[in-house]
Write a protein that holds these residues in place. Structure first.
Motif, short mmCIF file in Angstrom:
data_model
loop_
_atom_site.label_atom_id
_atom_site.label_comp_id
_atom_site.label_asym_id
_atom_site.label_seq_id
_atom_site.Cartn_x
_atom_site.Cartn_y
_atom_site.Cartn_z
N VAL A 177 0.87 -1.19 0.00
CA VAL A 177 0.00 0.00 0.00
C VAL A 177 0.90 1.22 0.00
CG1 VAL A 177 -1.77 1.26 1.26
CG2 VAL A 177 -1.82 -1.23 1.21
N ARG A 178 0.72 2.08 -1.00
CA ARG A 178 1.59 3.25 -1.13
C ARG A 178 0.83 4.57 -1.13
NH1 ARG A 178 4.00 -0.01 -5.34
NH2 ARG A 178 6.08 -0.72 -4.76
N GLY A 179 -0.48 4.54 -1.41
CA GLY A 179 -1.19 5.80 -1.58
C GLY A 179 -2.65 5.71 -1.20
N SER A 180 -3.48 6.36 -2.00
CA SER A 180 -4.89 6.49 -1.66
C SER A 180 -5.65 5.18 -1.66
CB SER A 180 -5.57 7.47 -2.64
OG SER A 180 -5.41 7.03 -3.97
N GLU A 181 -5.03 4.11 -2.18
CA GLU A 181 -5.70 2.81 -2.14
C GLU A 181 -5.87 2.30 -0.71
OE1 GLU A 181 -1.28 1.92 -2.81
OE2 GLU A 181 -2.78 3.30 -3.62
N ALA A 182 -5.24 2.96 0.27
CA ALA A 182 -5.38 2.56 1.66
C ALA A 182 -6.83 2.61 2.12
CB ALA A 182 -4.51 3.45 2.56
N THR A 209 1.20 -5.06 2.96
CA THR A 209 2.49 -4.55 3.45
C THR A 209 2.59 -3.06 3.17
OG1 THR A 209 3.82 -4.77 1.43
CG2 THR A 209 3.50 -6.77 2.75
N GLY A 210 3.54 -2.43 3.87
CA GLY A 210 3.80 -1.01 3.66
C GLY A 210 5.18 -0.63 4.18
N HIS A 211 5.72 0.45 3.64
CA HIS A 211 7.04 0.93 4.05
C HIS A 211 6.90 1.84 5.28
CE1 HIS A 211 8.78 -0.38 0.22
NE2 HIS A 211 9.95 -0.18 0.78
#
Length: 408
Positions: A276-281, A298-300
């Protein structure tokens, strides 16, 4: 002629001979390379010791990834970093080192970049100088071209194991304790929503693959990724989806958000989102809060607390809603957070396993408790870190375990 001059000359002649063929098998290419080396040997001296190497390099330059193919075939190399024509660095055993070979010309390196993206039906040029792709073996590739990359094309390849790493291997490597692995196995089986966080290169994808082996084989699983890297084993009813970049006209893009929304209409038991990197959260949280238990993503982040803050920010990128509502969604949707880290000795370990307890209306904060935490105890004579993943608390939210008939 110098060795590099011989290679450039022979490659040019070989490409001329192959231009008339749309499709040609590997054996035929080798045959034409052999003919070319024999014929050219009359014009200038090619030592017998050179012929085998020239033959291999010529084939790799037109069919594979040129000098990088040697590194791609080396299972001990986990990362390849090509800094233009300045040099090539590799990661082996968690340590970075400079390779003793490099690309002699920018043109030769640009050819490799175009080969990689061409096989993925993507483009990279001055107008689109940054692209993500993958190799046939599943390795992740990032390419940055001039004018963005000042020292020539930059190619970064992250190579994954040829076979998926199982949890048993992670236990043997000391990445996680057997007790914690058994604990997570029960949580996955019972359908707890798990979020894996960690920094770059901490092993999030590898750990997610290992966790996925605990999913019951009769469930319907949908994976969603920017670049398909997950290697799910033992699940027959598996649907794999990959996002697509926009074309040269900026159209026909398929985003992670599009795929999550579509997956909800595909009767999934579990949804696995690579990162997950952006607005898809916001779409992920809505899925988790509407009955899709057992999902993993997962996420950073540098810590679980940072990951929660990042999730809040990413949700607000996709929808303008009060922060309290965002935190309620996170606290309700995510059950467990597993944080991975890469230690100074190069090893990757599970550093924390947290339970999300809920949203505290008084403090307006998400309540958490640490279930397991890595405790460092020193170093051995080789500089490797010694420590244990120690239990700090008992699981509080046991309803899903009870419904699944599991006991801890």
């Amino acid at each position: 002629m110098m060795d590099e001059q011989k290679f450039v000359y022979l490659r040019g002649k070989l490409m001329e001979r192959l231009e008339e063929y749309r499709e040609i098998c590997d054996e035929e290419i080798y045959r034409r390379i052999d003919e070319l080396i024999l014929q050219t040997g009359i014009d200038f001296y090619i030592r017998l010791s050179e012929r085998s190497e020239l033959r291999r390099e010529l084939f790799n330059s037109v069919r594979r990834l040129d000098i990088l193919q040697e590194l791609i075939d080396d299972s001990s190399v986990t990362e390849i970093m090509v800094n233009g024509t300045d040099g090539i660095f590799i990661e082996r055993g968690g340590r970075l080192q400079q390779w003793d070979r490099r690309f002699s010309s920018r043109e030769r390196l640009e050819d490799i970049a175009q080969q990689i993206v061409g096989r993925c039906n993507r483009i990279v040029n001055e107008s689109v100088p940054i692209v993500d792709a993958r190799l046939e073996n599943g390795a992740r590739v990032n390419i940055v071209m001039p004018p963005v990359a000042l020292n020539g094309p930059v190619i970064t390849i992250r190579r994954f194991p040829d076979r998926p790493v199982l949890m048993e291997q992670l236990i043997r490597w000391g990445s996680i304790s057997r007790e914690a692995a058994e604990f997570l196995k029960k949580l996955v089986y019972a359908g707890y929503n798990i979020f894996i966080s960690g920094g770059t290169g901490s092993g999030k994808t590898t750990f997610m693959n290992a966790l996925s082996n605990f999913i019951p084989g009769d469930e319907r699983v949908i994976t969603i990724e920017d670049n398909a890297e997950l290697q799910i084993q033992g699940v027959k009813n598996l649907v794999r989806m990959e996002a697509r970049n926009a074309n040269t006209e900026g159209e026909k893009e398929i985003t992670i958000r599009d795929l999550i929304r579509s997956s909800l209409r595909m009767r999934p038991d579990r949804i696995l989102i690579g990162e997950v990197r952006g607005s898809e959260a916001i779409d992920l949280l809505q899925a988790l809060n509407t009955g899709h238990d057992g999902s993993v993503s997962t996420g950073h982040a540098n810590s679980p607390e940072d990951m929660l803050s990042r999730l809040e920010t990413m949700v607000l990128m996709g929808m303008e809603i009060p922060l309290a509502a965002v935190r309620r969604q996170i606290a309700s949707g995510i059950d467990i957070m597993v944080h991975l880290g890469r230690l100074r000795d190069g090893t990757r370990k599970v550093l924390q396993i947290l339970e999300i307890l809920g949203y505290d209306s008084a403090s307006r904060e998400i309540r958490t408790q640490i279930l397991y935490e890595f405790e460092e105890k020193g170093e051995d004579e080789c500089g490797r870190i010694i420590g244990d993943l120690c239990q700090r608390a008992e699981l509080a939210r046991r309803l899903k375990l009870q419904r699944a008939g599991c006991q801890i």
